[in-house]
Design a protein around this motif. Structure first.
Motif, PDB file in Angstrom:
ATOM      1  N   CYS A 125       0.817  -1.221   0.000  1.00 21.89           N
ATOM      2  CA  CYS A 125       0.000   0.000   0.000  1.00 21.89           C
ATOM      3  C   CYS A 125       0.846   1.264   0.000  1.00 21.89           C
ATOM      4  O   CYS A 125       0.359   2.342  -0.346  1.00 21.89           O
ATOM      5  CB  CYS A 125      -0.970   0.011   1.175  1.00 21.89           C
ATOM      6  SG  CYS A 125      -0.181   0.062   2.794  1.00 21.89           S
ATOM      7  N   ASP A 126       2.112   1.166   0.381  1.00 26.91           N
ATOM      8  CA  ASP A 126       3.000   2.323   0.333  1.00 26.91           C
ATOM      9  C   ASP A 126       4.430   1.826   0.514  1.00 26.91           C
ATOM     10  O   ASP A 126       4.649   0.700   0.971  1.00 26.91           O
ATOM     11  CB  ASP A 126       2.646   3.334   1.422  1.00 26.91           C
ATOM     12  CG  ASP A 126       3.202   4.727   1.119  1.00 26.91           C
ATOM     13  OD1 ASP A 126       3.965   4.849   0.142  1.00 26.91           O
ATOM     14  OD2 ASP A 126       2.882   5.674   1.851  1.00 26.91           O
ATOM     15  N   ALA A 127       5.388   2.648   0.159  1.00 27.73           N
ATOM     16  CA  ALA A 127       6.789   2.273   0.298  1.00 27.73           C
ATOM     17  C   ALA A 127       7.624   3.527   0.453  1.00 27.73           C
ATOM     18  O   ALA A 127       7.287   4.580  -0.083  1.00 27.73           O
ATOM     19  CB  ALA A 127       7.261   1.471  -0.925  1.00 27.73           C
ATOM     20  N   GLU A 131       8.732   6.630   9.364  1.00 28.76           N
ATOM     21  CA  GLU A 131       7.972   7.850   9.621  1.00 28.76           C
ATOM     22  C   GLU A 131       7.451   8.467   8.326  1.00 28.76           C
ATOM     23  O   GLU A 131       6.419   9.136   8.323  1.00 28.76           O
ATOM     24  CB  GLU A 131       8.830   8.852  10.385  1.00 28.76           C
ATOM     25  CG  GLU A 131       9.127   8.431  11.812  1.00 28.76           C
ATOM     26  CD  GLU A 131       9.712   9.557  12.642  1.00 28.76           C
ATOM     27  OE1 GLU A 131       9.214  10.696  12.521  1.00 28.76           O
ATOM     28  OE2 GLU A 131      10.667   9.315  13.403  1.00 28.76           O
ATOM     29  N   ARG A 132       8.149   8.242   7.220  1.00 30.71           N
ATOM     30  CA  ARG A 132       7.686   8.768   5.943  1.00 30.71           C
ATOM     31  C   ARG A 132       6.413   8.096   5.455  1.00 30.71           C
ATOM     32  O   ARG A 132       5.746   8.600   4.560  1.00 30.71           O
ATOM     33  CB  ARG A 132       8.789   8.617   4.890  1.00 30.71           C
ATOM     34  CG  ARG A 132      10.029   9.452   5.176  1.00 30.71           C
ATOM     35  CD  ARG A 132      11.058   9.259   4.080  1.00 30.71           C
ATOM     36  NE  ARG A 132      12.330   9.894   4.422  1.00 30.71           N
ATOM     37  CZ  ARG A 132      13.436   9.779   3.702  1.00 30.71           C
ATOM     38  NH1 ARG A 132      13.412   9.061   2.583  1.00 30.71           N
ATOM     39  NH2 ARG A 132      14.547  10.376   4.082  1.00 30.71           N
ATOM     40  N   LEU A 133       6.093   6.946   6.027  1.00 29.12           N
ATOM     41  CA  LEU A 133       4.874   6.237   5.634  1.00 29.12           C
ATOM     42  C   LEU A 133       3.638   6.759   6.356  1.00 29.12           C
ATOM     43  O   LEU A 133       2.529   6.310   6.076  1.00 29.12           O
ATOM     44  CB  LEU A 133       5.031   4.739   5.925  1.00 29.12           C
ATOM     45  CG  LEU A 133       6.180   4.026   5.212  1.00 29.12           C
ATOM     46  CD1 LEU A 133       6.262   2.581   5.678  1.00 29.12           C
ATOM     47  CD2 LEU A 133       6.002   4.092   3.704  1.00 29.12           C
ATOM     48  N   TRP A 168       2.961   6.628  -5.116  1.00 29.07           N
ATOM     49  CA  TRP A 168       4.295   6.759  -4.571  1.00 29.07           C
ATOM     50  C   TRP A 168       4.925   8.051  -5.039  1.00 29.07           C
ATOM     51  O   TRP A 168       4.777   8.446  -6.200  1.00 29.07           O
ATOM     52  CB  TRP A 168       5.156   5.574  -4.988  1.00 29.07           C
ATOM     53  CG  TRP A 168       4.766   4.332  -4.292  1.00 29.07           C
ATOM     54  CD1 TRP A 168       4.596   4.164  -2.946  1.00 29.07           C
ATOM     55  CD2 TRP A 168       4.467   3.074  -4.886  1.00 29.07           C
ATOM     56  NE1 TRP A 168       4.219   2.883  -2.661  1.00 29.07           N
ATOM     57  CE2 TRP A 168       4.136   2.186  -3.833  1.00 29.07           C
ATOM     58  CE3 TRP A 168       4.448   2.593  -6.189  1.00 29.07           C
ATOM     59  CZ2 TRP A 168       3.791   0.867  -4.058  1.00 29.07           C
ATOM     60  CZ3 TRP A 168       4.104   1.286  -6.406  1.00 29.07           C
ATOM     61  CH2 TRP A 168       3.787   0.436  -5.356  1.00 29.07           C
ATOM     62  N   PRO A 169       5.666   8.725  -4.163  1.00 27.16           N
ATOM     63  CA  PRO A 169       6.279  10.001  -4.539  1.00 27.16           C
ATOM     64  C   PRO A 169       7.452   9.805  -5.480  1.00 27.16           C
ATOM     65  O   PRO A 169       8.142   8.784  -5.430  1.00 27.16           O
ATOM     66  CB  PRO A 169       6.753  10.573  -3.196  1.00 27.16           C
ATOM     67  CG  PRO A 169       6.999   9.357  -2.359  1.00 27.16           C
ATOM     68  CD  PRO A 169       5.946   8.349  -2.774  1.00 27.16           C
ATOM     69  N   VAL A 170       7.668  10.772  -6.328  1.00 26.74           N
ATOM     70  CA  VAL A 170       8.833  10.752  -7.199  1.00 26.74           C
ATOM     71  C   VAL A 170       9.997  11.371  -6.449  1.00 26.74           C
ATOM     72  O   VAL A 170       9.851  12.411  -5.800  1.00 26.74           O
ATOM     73  CB  VAL A 170       8.554  11.543  -8.489  1.00 26.74           C
ATOM     74  CG1 VAL A 170       9.803  11.612  -9.361  1.00 26.74           C
ATOM     75  CG2 VAL A 170       7.401  10.914  -9.255  1.00 26.74           C
ATOM     76  N   ASN A 171      11.142  10.740  -6.491  1.00 29.82           N
ATOM     77  CA  ASN A 171      12.308  11.264  -5.800  1.00 29.82           C
ATOM     78  C   ASN A 171      12.780  12.534  -6.500  1.00 29.82           C
ATOM     79  O   ASN A 171      13.228  12.494  -7.643  1.00 29.82           O
ATOM     80  CB  ASN A 171      13.430  10.216  -5.800  1.00 29.82           C
ATOM     81  CG  ASN A 171      14.696  10.771  -5.192  1.00 29.82           C
ATOM     82  OD1 ASN A 171      14.631  11.399  -4.139  1.00 29.82           O
ATOM     83  ND2 ASN A 171      15.823  10.546  -5.843  1.00 29.82           N
ATOM     84  N   SER A 172      12.665  13.662  -5.828  1.00 33.85           N
ATOM     85  CA  SER A 172      13.038  14.928  -6.435  1.00 33.85           C
ATOM     86  C   SER A 172      14.270  15.542  -5.799  1.00 33.85           C
ATOM     87  O   SER A 172      14.689  16.626  -6.162  1.00 33.85           O
ATOM     88  CB  SER A 172      11.870  15.927  -6.315  1.00 33.85           C
ATOM     89  OG  SER A 172      11.547  16.128  -4.958  1.00 33.85           O
ATOM     90  N   ALA A 175      -0.009   9.060  16.103  1.00 30.38           N
ATOM     91  CA  ALA A 175      -0.738  10.318  15.930  1.00 30.38           C
ATOM     92  C   ALA A 175      -1.609  10.321  14.675  1.00 30.38           C
ATOM     93  O   ALA A 175      -2.483  11.171  14.529  1.00 30.38           O
ATOM     94  CB  ALA A 175       0.248  11.489  15.871  1.00 30.38           C
ATOM     95  N   THR A 176      -1.388   9.361  13.774  1.00 28.66           N
ATOM     96  CA  THR A 176      -2.207   9.286  12.560  1.00 28.66           C
ATOM     97  C   THR A 176      -3.605   8.735  12.832  1.00 28.66           C
ATOM     98  O   THR A 176      -4.483   8.831  11.978  1.00 28.66           O
ATOM     99  CB  THR A 176      -1.523   8.400  11.514  1.00 28.66           C
ATOM    100  OG1 THR A 176      -1.452   7.054  12.018  1.00 28.66           O
ATOM    101  CG2 THR A 176      -0.121   8.894  11.196  1.00 28.66           C
ATOM    102  N   GLY A 177      -3.795   8.140  13.998  1.00 32.54           N
ATOM    103  CA  GLY A 177      -5.079   7.508  14.314  1.00 32.54           C
ATOM    104  C   GLY A 177      -5.089   6.017  14.074  1.00 32.54           C
ATOM    105  O   GLY A 177      -6.025   5.326  14.488  1.00 32.54           O
TER     106      GLY A 177
END
Length: 241
Positions: free
Chosen positions: A3-5, A19-21, A225-229, A48-50
């Motif tokens: 679901c995320d990476a 923490e980035r997740l 997923w975010p692009v590495n910028s 803290a995200t619930g």
């Protein structure tokens, strides 16, 4: 299904990546983690995200019994140590679940200690949480599928720059997710039961299904997923030799 990476260089610690997740966590989730991850700061950030947390902790953690609950678990306080972090320490209240497993082939039983944000033993009994924690091992199947079956044990990524390495890693994650969407969606279109099995050739070869022809792999099901910028390649935008 992934679901995320979070991906970065080997210098970035696993807890920083965890923490980035946080942006993908939300109420209603239960997040499991092994004993190599827990730390007071990352726990606070993700709690803290619930989302609810159920993590195994190292044996060196001191968890004094403050109040024993009817199912044998207890309430304790983890003292927030400053360590190397610039963030101020903060104590966290947790519920502790301790049990032992007699694993075949081992001379000694293995002791497990879990901490969780689920504080009510009636809605989340200790025995159920202990059994549920065993499901965490299914992530090892995901890693094996990615590293061994899909990528290949002897495969070296051909990319020549950090940006292209990131691109290649995320491409494998997208492919893995697409295959899982296909496998979970195909039974409803055919027999209506059970997960689909994809026949696969050697590592790196495509599965014997054609996603484009099937037409039921919506992009909306893919994680964003975010692009590495942060890194810019100085090489041409190709990954050839």
């Amino acid at each position: 299904m992934v679901c995320d990476a979070a991906v970065d260089s080997y210098r970035v610690k696993e807890r920083v990546l965890a923490e980035r997740l946080a942006g993908s966590f939300r109420p209603g989730m239960l997040v499991l983690a092994d004993r190599g991850l827990p730390g007071a700061h990352v726990w606070q950030r993700l709690a803290a995200t619930g989302a609810d947390l159920l993590w195994r902790i190292p044996s060196i953690w001191k968890l004094p019994v403050e109040r024993v609950l009817p199912d044998g678990s207890w309430i304790s306080t983890v003292r927030g140590g400053r360590g190397r972090s610039v963030r101020p320490p903060k104590d966290i209240r947790v519920r502790v679940i301790e049990y032992s497993l007699d694993i075949p082939g081992r001379d000694q039983v293995e002791r497990y200690r879990l901490i969780t944000t689920l504080m009510d033993p009636e809605t989340a009994p200790a025995a159920e949480l202990a059994a549920l924690y065993g499901e965490r091992w299914e992530v090892e199947n995901t890693l094996a599928e990615l590293k061994t079956t899909q990528i290949g044990t002897r495969t070296v990524m051909p990319s020549k720059s950090p940006d292209l390495v990131f691109q290649e890693i995320y491409a494998h994650l997208v492919l893995y997710t697409g295959l899982r969407v296909l496998m979970s969606g195909e039974p409803q279109r055919t027999t209506g039961s059970g997960p689909a099995l994809l026949r696969r050739g050697p590592a790196g070869s495509p599965p014997e299904h054609h996603l484009a022809e099937q037409g039921f792999f919506p992009l909306s099901t893919c994680p964003r997923w975010p692009v590495n910028s942060r890194r810019r390649s100085t090489r041409p935008a190709d990954s050839g030799p």
